[in-house]
Design an enzyme around this catalytic site. Structure first.
Site, PDB file in Angstrom:
ATOM      1  CD  GLU A  41      40.977  33.064  41.011  1.00 11.10           C
ATOM      2  OE1 GLU A  41      40.334  32.100  41.454  1.00 11.10           O
ATOM      3  OE2 GLU A  41      40.871  34.230  41.474  1.00 11.10           O
ATOM      4  CE  LYS A 123      39.751  30.674  44.834  1.00 14.67           C
ATOM      5  NZ  LYS A 123      39.001  31.611  43.950  1.00 14.67           N
ATOM      6  CB  CYS A 158      41.581  34.671  44.411  1.00 12.81           C
ATOM      7  SG  CYS A 158      40.472  36.099  44.239  1.00 12.81           S
TER       8      CYS A 158
END
Length: 269
Positions: A41, A123, A158
């Site tokens: 990321e 995300k 994440c």
């Protein structure tokens, strides 16, 4: 299929150096026979280099995204190019369909062996606790999957690991491999290991969690990139130093595990 997770060191704010480092890792992975390479990321800028986000942001047709596409094509591999800071307005101006016409996003792109952009994931869950990420970025709204080498590949990023409903939605779309570019810091080592493994077990799917190995002024990434099989068994893993994690994935393994333990059939809404 052979997958490689590139656990990279990162230099805060230096996109050129970070992408050079990624190019070297992809070349190494290709030499080792990798079909798919997954990067961490925001490795391009360093997740904790918040002051650099606006400076490095670009549309999906920008220079950094373009170089990542070239890296995939140069080595003939599929590339989930970690994530980079996307300028949503620039993407919209270039004719790319985006969920918002302004702001910045934490954006993963999947490139095929020819460097063609095949999938985009922004995300969904931005880190809370009054973090700079939640203040600076716009959350994504769409799931994304891509067919690659007999796998249906899904993407998450994440902090998304803490929200199992996202992974159940991917399972409902037939996903057999979830790739998770991450920038997970110390001290939450047990959270990192447990959550990624749980997402594999509960959805009976492969999970490839790729983390960075870098130190910033306020945080240190804990590494430990790992590939889990549909039983939650660790196929390959790293420590906290830069590394290339390589594992062989068998698409037939998904079907055999789900036949042996058909938990997904027993779901009740």
């Amino acid at each position: 299929m052979k997958i490689a997770l590139a656990q990279l060191d990162q230099t805060a704010g230096d996109v050129t150096e970070n992408v050079d480092r990624a190019a070297t890792a992809v070349a190494d992975a290709a030499t080792r026979g990798a079909d798919l390479v997954v990067l961490p990321e925001l490795f391009t800028v360093g997740f904790f280099a918040f002051e650099s986000y606006a400076r490095v942001a670009e549309g999906l047709d920008g220079q950094t995204f373009g170089r990542l596409a070239d890296i995939a094509a140069d080595h003939g591999v599929g590339l989930l190019a970690g994530s980079h800071v996307e300028d949503l307005e620039a993407s919209a101006d270039a004719g790319v369909d985006v969920p918002a016409t302004e702001g910045l996003a934490n954006t993963c792109v999947f490139y095929d062996r020819g460097g063609k952009r095949r999938a985009v994931y922004r995300k969904h869950h931005l880190f809370g606790y009054e973090s700079a990420e939640a203040r600076l970025l716009t959350a994504g709204e769409r799931l994304s999957t891509v067919e690659f080498e007999d796998f249906t590949v899904g993407m998450s990023t994440c902090y998304d690991l803490r929200f199992p409903e996202l992974y159940r939605r991917l399972a409902d779309r037939g996903v057999t491999l979830v790739c998770v570019p991450s920038a997970w810091p110390f001290p939450r080592v047990e959270h990192w290991k447990t959550l990624a493994r749980a997402r594999a077990i509960e959805n009976l799917t492969y999970v490839a969690a790729t983390n960075g190995a870098a130190e910033f002024e306020d945080a240190t990434l804990l590494g430990r990139s790992t590939v889990y099989d549909p039983w939650g068994t660790t196929l390959a893993s790293a420590g906290d130093d830069p590394a290339l994690v390589v594992a062989d994935l068998d698409p037939d393994r998904i079907e055999s595990v789900r036949e042996e333990f058909p938990a997904l059939r027993d779901r009740r809404d």
